[in-house]
Design a protein around this motif. Sequence first.
Motif, PDB file in Angstrom:
ATOM      1  N   VAL A   1      -3.824   5.154 -16.074  1.00 21.51           N
ATOM      2  CA  VAL A   1      -2.766   4.756 -15.226  1.00 21.51           C
ATOM      3  C   VAL A   1      -3.079   3.413 -14.625  1.00 21.51           C
ATOM      4  O   VAL A   1      -4.220   3.208 -14.166  1.00 21.51           O
ATOM      5  CB  VAL A   1      -2.518   6.005 -14.408  1.00 21.51           C
ATOM      6  CG1 VAL A   1      -1.889   7.199 -15.187  1.00 21.51           C
ATOM      7  CG2 VAL A   1      -3.759   6.283 -13.358  1.00 21.51           C
TER       8      VAL A   1
ATOM      9  N   PRO B   1      -6.000   9.175 -14.744  1.00 17.11           N
ATOM     10  CA  PRO B   1      -5.105   9.910 -13.998  1.00 17.11           C
ATOM     11  C   PRO B   1      -5.918  11.133 -13.198  1.00 17.11           C
ATOM     12  O   PRO B   1      -7.017  11.361 -13.638  1.00 17.11           O
ATOM     13  CB  PRO B   1      -4.385  10.763 -15.045  1.00 17.11           C
ATOM     14  CG  PRO B   1      -4.665  10.083 -16.294  1.00 17.11           C
ATOM     15  CD  PRO B   1      -6.097   9.437 -16.372  1.00 17.11           C
TER      16      PRO B   1
ATOM     17  N   GLU C   1      -1.614  16.664 -11.103  1.00 10.54           N
ATOM     18  CA  GLU C   1      -1.777  15.056 -11.095  1.00 10.54           C
ATOM     19  C   GLU C   1      -1.345  14.537 -12.517  1.00 10.54           C
ATOM     20  O   GLU C   1      -0.793  13.631 -12.567  1.00 10.54           O
ATOM     21  CB  GLU C   1      -3.273  14.768 -10.593  1.00 10.54           C
ATOM     22  CG  GLU C   1      -3.491  15.012  -9.281  1.00 10.54           C
ATOM     23  CD  GLU C   1      -3.037  14.192  -8.467  1.00 10.54           C
ATOM     24  OE1 GLU C   1      -2.421  12.842  -8.956  1.00 10.54           O
ATOM     25  OE2 GLU C   1      -3.048  14.296  -7.326  1.00 10.54           O
TER      26      GLU C   1
ATOM     27  N   GLU D   1       1.874  12.026 -12.648  1.00 11.92           N
ATOM     28  CA  GLU D   1       1.312  10.456 -13.014  1.00 11.92           C
ATOM     29  C   GLU D   1       1.415   9.999 -14.505  1.00 11.92           C
ATOM     30  O   GLU D   1       1.677   8.643 -14.714  1.00 11.92           O
ATOM     31  CB  GLU D   1      -0.283  10.229 -12.577  1.00 11.92           C
ATOM     32  CG  GLU D   1      -0.747  10.537 -11.167  1.00 11.92           C
ATOM     33  CD  GLU D   1      -1.986   9.797 -10.778  1.00 11.92           C
ATOM     34  OE1 GLU D   1      -2.738   9.594 -12.015  1.00 11.92           O
ATOM     35  OE2 GLU D   1      -2.210   9.631  -9.701  1.00 11.92           O
TER      36      GLU D   1
ATOM     37  N   SER E   1       4.850   9.228  -9.620  1.00  9.49           N
ATOM     38  CA  SER E   1       4.048   9.577  -8.491  1.00  9.49           C
ATOM     39  C   SER E   1       3.400   8.036  -7.869  1.00  9.49           C
ATOM     40  O   SER E   1       4.151   7.029  -7.643  1.00  9.49           O
ATOM     41  CB  SER E   1       2.996  10.396  -8.577  1.00  9.49           C
ATOM     42  OG  SER E   1       2.115  10.957  -7.492  1.00  9.49           O
TER      43      SER E   1
ATOM     44  N   ALA F   1       1.509   6.365  -9.523  1.00  8.73           N
ATOM     45  CA  ALA F   1       1.041   5.506 -10.637  1.00  8.73           C
ATOM     46  C   ALA F   1       2.068   4.254 -11.135  1.00  8.73           C
ATOM     47  O   ALA F   1       3.339   4.707 -11.008  1.00  8.73           O
ATOM     48  CB  ALA F   1       0.738   6.174 -12.036  1.00  8.73           C
TER      49      ALA F   1
END
Length: 234
Positions: free
Chosen positions: A22, A36, A53, A57, A101, A103
């Motif tokens: 990411v 990530p 997460e 992401e 999110s 990213a």
Amino acid sequence: MDVAVDLVVLAVRSDDLNILLVQRRKAPFKGQWALPGGGVKRTEDLVDAARRELQEETGIRHAQLDQRGIYATPGRDPRGHVISVTWLALLPDLTLPTAGSDAKAACWRPVRDAAPLAFDHDEIVRDSLEHVRGRLEHTPMAVDLCVVEFTITELRTVYEAVWNTQLDRRNFHRRALRIPGFLDRTDRYRIGSTGAPAPLYTRGNADTLHPPLLRPRRPSPRSNPTPDGQGPKP
């Protein structure tokens, strides 16, 4: 002291070992590529944080996560003393990531082109790769990088990609099929654009490989695969 999770997610794409990365939207390391991951909430279990997460992401919802290690060297995160619990996931080449999110972007990238990464993620990747390379010798882990039904050629491609070496086709075929419980042959075949239809296999019931499939002592350079959709037939 804070706790975070970081994920090493691997897949074999176009006969090459790829890692999921990411691009960070925020500081520190804004704009740089990283694994990530993120902070663990106070009400969260570690594996739940890792799943959250990964989904937030990259958009990936379903992955088998295995806890790998803990990284706690002071200074690894410029924001303070952050302990990272790392997780490993192996996926067949079926998933396209979608950034979300914090990213800015998410993508698959060949492992050889991944560094440099933010934080101490290069170290985490190196350790995880060596773990996977060793596990492929003694467990059926390579099957996790295949679709449910696969040919021996496709399985060999996984070993070649992870070990970064070229394996003798006939020798690998013979050794893999002689390991009790490693593979179960189906009554179906993969039909490619060239060659005879190749039988399809699924994972057997063995948890360990006896005898093991050991890496070559003198690795051979990998050759470019023929773009026929299946590669050479076993």
